[in-house]
Design a protein around this motif. Sequence first.
Motif, PDB file in Angstrom:
ATOM      1  N   GLN A 182      -5.033 -10.878  16.408  1.00  0.00           N
ATOM      2  CA  GLN A 182      -4.084 -11.778  15.771  1.00  0.00           C
ATOM      3  C   GLN A 182      -2.659 -11.436  16.189  1.00  0.00           C
ATOM      4  O   GLN A 182      -2.300 -10.272  16.317  1.00  0.00           O
ATOM      5  N   GLN A 183      -1.848 -12.483  16.383  1.00  0.00           N
ATOM      6  CA  GLN A 183      -0.478 -12.276  16.841  1.00  0.00           C
ATOM      7  C   GLN A 183       0.432 -13.371  16.275  1.00  0.00           C
ATOM      8  O   GLN A 183      -0.036 -14.438  15.873  1.00  0.00           O
ATOM      9  N   VAL A 184       1.715 -13.085  16.229  1.00  0.00           N
ATOM     10  CA  VAL A 184       2.699 -14.018  15.669  1.00  0.00           C
ATOM     11  C   VAL A 184       3.334 -14.819  16.801  1.00  0.00           C
ATOM     12  O   VAL A 184       3.707 -14.277  17.844  1.00  0.00           O
ATOM     13  N   LEU A 185       3.456 -16.129  16.584  1.00  0.00           N
ATOM     14  CA  LEU A 185       4.116 -17.036  17.511  1.00  0.00           C
ATOM     15  C   LEU A 185       5.289 -17.674  16.776  1.00  0.00           C
ATOM     16  O   LEU A 185       5.137 -18.152  15.659  1.00  0.00           O
ATOM     17  N   ALA A 186       6.463 -17.677  17.398  1.00  0.00           N
ATOM     18  CA  ALA A 186       7.657 -18.224  16.752  1.00  0.00           C
ATOM     19  C   ALA A 186       8.627 -18.718  17.820  1.00  0.00           C
ATOM     20  O   ALA A 186       8.495 -18.383  19.007  1.00  0.00           O
ATOM     21  N   PRO A 187       9.625 -19.519  17.429  1.00  0.00           N
ATOM     22  CA  PRO A 187      10.624 -19.961  18.405  1.00  0.00           C
ATOM     23  C   PRO A 187      11.320 -18.768  19.064  1.00  0.00           C
ATOM     24  O   PRO A 187      11.520 -17.724  18.441  1.00  0.00           O
ATOM     25  N   ARG A 188      11.700 -18.935  20.326  1.00  0.00           N
ATOM     26  CA  ARG A 188      12.338 -17.851  21.056  1.00  0.00           C
ATOM     27  C   ARG A 188      13.597 -17.339  20.352  1.00  0.00           C
ATOM     28  O   ARG A 188      13.884 -16.129  20.357  1.00  0.00           O
ATOM     29  N   ALA A 189      14.356 -18.247  19.735  1.00  0.00           N
ATOM     30  CA  ALA A 189      15.615 -17.862  19.090  1.00  0.00           C
ATOM     31  C   ALA A 189      15.424 -17.305  17.683  1.00  0.00           C
ATOM     32  O   ALA A 189      16.391 -16.888  17.047  1.00  0.00           O
ATOM     33  N   SER A 190      14.183 -17.273  17.207  1.00  0.00           N
ATOM     34  CA  SER A 190      13.923 -16.796  15.852  1.00  0.00           C
ATOM     35  C   SER A 190      14.215 -15.306  15.718  1.00  0.00           C
ATOM     36  O   SER A 190      14.069 -14.532  16.680  1.00  0.00           O
ATOM     37  N   ASP A 191      14.602 -14.890  14.492  1.00  0.00           N
ATOM     38  CA  ASP A 191      14.807 -13.464  14.233  1.00  0.00           C
ATOM     39  C   ASP A 191      13.509 -12.754  13.860  1.00  0.00           C
ATOM     40  O   ASP A 191      13.514 -11.568  13.546  1.00  0.00           O
ATOM     41  N   ILE A 192      12.389 -13.468  13.910  1.00  0.00           N
ATOM     42  CA  ILE A 192      11.081 -12.852  13.665  1.00  0.00           C
ATOM     43  C   ILE A 192      10.743 -11.940  14.842  1.00  0.00           C
ATOM     44  O   ILE A 192      10.865 -12.333  16.010  1.00  0.00           O
ATOM     45  N   THR A 193      10.327 -10.718  14.543  1.00  0.00           N
ATOM     46  CA  THR A 193      10.024  -9.748  15.601  1.00  0.00           C
ATOM     47  C   THR A 193       8.541  -9.424  15.714  1.00  0.00           C
ATOM     48  O   THR A 193       8.132  -8.696  16.614  1.00  0.00           O
ATOM     49  N   GLY A 194       7.723  -9.940  14.804  1.00  0.00           N
ATOM     50  CA  GLY A 194       6.291  -9.693  14.852  1.00  0.00           C
ATOM     51  C   GLY A 194       5.700  -9.633  13.463  1.00  0.00           C
ATOM     52  O   GLY A 194       6.256 -10.171  12.496  1.00  0.00           O
ATOM     53  N   TYR A 195       4.565  -8.976  13.364  1.00  0.00           N
ATOM     54  CA  TYR A 195       3.854  -8.824  12.093  1.00  0.00           C
ATOM     55  C   TYR A 195       4.511  -7.661  11.336  1.00  0.00           C
ATOM     56  O   TYR A 195       4.014  -6.534  11.350  1.00  0.00           O
ATOM     57  N   ASP A 196       5.644  -7.959  10.685  1.00  0.00           N
ATOM     58  CA  ASP A 196       6.430  -6.900  10.063  1.00  0.00           C
ATOM     59  C   ASP A 196       7.344  -7.494   8.997  1.00  0.00           C
ATOM     60  O   ASP A 196       7.174  -8.644   8.586  1.00  0.00           O
ATOM     61  N   LYS A 197       8.342  -6.724   8.585  1.00  0.00           N
ATOM     62  CA  LYS A 197       9.229  -7.140   7.506  1.00  0.00           C
ATOM     63  C   LYS A 197      10.063  -8.364   7.866  1.00  0.00           C
ATOM     64  O   LYS A 197      10.638  -9.008   6.978  1.00  0.00           O
ATOM     65  N   SER A 198      10.136  -8.688   9.156  1.00  0.00           N
ATOM     66  CA  SER A 198      10.903  -9.865   9.568  1.00  0.00           C
ATOM     67  C   SER A 198      10.261 -11.174   9.092  1.00  0.00           C
ATOM     68  O   SER A 198      10.886 -12.235   9.175  1.00  0.00           O
ATOM     69  N   LEU A 199       9.046 -11.102   8.565  1.00  0.00           N
ATOM     70  CA  LEU A 199       8.372 -12.296   8.025  1.00  0.00           C
ATOM     71  C   LEU A 199       8.768 -12.571   6.583  1.00  0.00           C
ATOM     72  O   LEU A 199       8.292 -13.536   5.978  1.00  0.00           O
ATOM     73  N   ALA A 200       9.637 -11.773   6.014  1.00  0.00           N
ATOM     74  CA  ALA A 200      10.087 -11.973   4.636  1.00  0.00           C
ATOM     75  C   ALA A 200      10.695 -13.361   4.466  1.00  0.00           C
ATOM     76  O   ALA A 200      11.588 -13.762   5.211  1.00  0.00           O
ATOM     77  N   GLY A 201      10.177 -14.102   3.496  1.00  0.00           N
ATOM     78  CA  GLY A 201      10.682 -15.426   3.198  1.00  0.00           C
ATOM     79  C   GLY A 201      10.336 -16.495   4.209  1.00  0.00           C
ATOM     80  O   GLY A 201      10.755 -17.653   4.062  1.00  0.00           O
ATOM     81  N   LYS A 202       9.568 -16.151   5.240  1.00  0.00           N
ATOM     82  CA  LYS A 202       9.234 -17.111   6.288  1.00  0.00           C
ATOM     83  C   LYS A 202       7.987 -17.919   5.917  1.00  0.00           C
ATOM     84  O   LYS A 202       7.081 -17.440   5.241  1.00  0.00           O
TER      85      LYS A 202
END
Length: 337
Positions: A182-202
């Motif tokens: 399993q892996q995270v896919l997001a827009p290139r400009a997103s501040d999401i960095t992966g399966y981690d705390k960057s998913l807060a509120g997303k």
Amino acid sequence: MAAAVACALVAVFTVLLPLSHTASGDGSTGLGSGGVADGVQARADDCSPDEKGHEPERSLDPKGDQNGEAVKAIKARGYLSVGVDQNSYRWGYRDPNKGLGKTGSQDAKTSELEGFDIDLAHEIAGEILGDPGAIRFRAIPTNQRIPAIKSGQVDMVVRTMTISCDRLADVAFSTAYFQTGQQVLAPRASDITGYDKSLAGKRICTAKGSTAETALGDGRDKNEIPRSADITTTVPNQLDCLVRLQLGEVDAVVTDGALAASQAAQDPTVQLKGEPFTTEYYGVAMKKGADDLVRRVNQVLEDYRRGGKGSGWQKSYDKWLEADLGPSSGPPAPKYK
């Protein structure tokens, strides 16, 4: 522009009719007579992903009976019925460019299903029936894969389907033919960095009934990702998540890394974020108790794996997946009970 093109491709793939076949028949599907007894292969209570000898990807040894009731029913019918995806680029999809006639209009007869999973389905049909074209495809949403098998709508599902202990309670699996995670896919400009705390509120999208949906729920319960992550958006097919992402209705998609890479290839405005956070294996799913068919498919996979460079598994990988996933280390080795 790239996102618009991807949306257009998604629309084309989605509206096409769910049946494509090269064999004649009366339209019936399934395993024929229903008196198939439950076998030992699919005992979910003996399954444990972390315990050696009890991994879910263990399957029946092909040395046993390969010509029982299930295989005989397929031979008597004259074609193999296979549940597949028609929306997953490089795995199971239709290229609309190949279906264009002289007038520029779509010709469904020449716009055939193709991809890595489709190659494998043809290989199985060729080994069982002596004709790779003796096959009927049924496009099945992610959350309908198991019901289609249990109801006898299809003989098997070859559709990027992860082998899991939960699923072994309902269906039987072949040995693994592909490893992913399993892996995270997001827009290139997103501040999401992966399966981690960057998913807060997303807002995160997954396919209903997928292992991604289960993994996200478990991960949030275990505080692997923030509890504020919104994982309520689910869709019938994983590619629908890409459309939601393009429309700004979600912030990220979680799906198998192999599928995520194919989506990124369709739309270069999105990219994989971080590393895979699970290890999973695709298998061919079949009806519980159809032990002869499971063994037959496992024999096909034995031959398919050893095809070598320029043939079999490796040839299909090089054709469909290498451009997006890079050079392969080869298929996973089979594990038998």
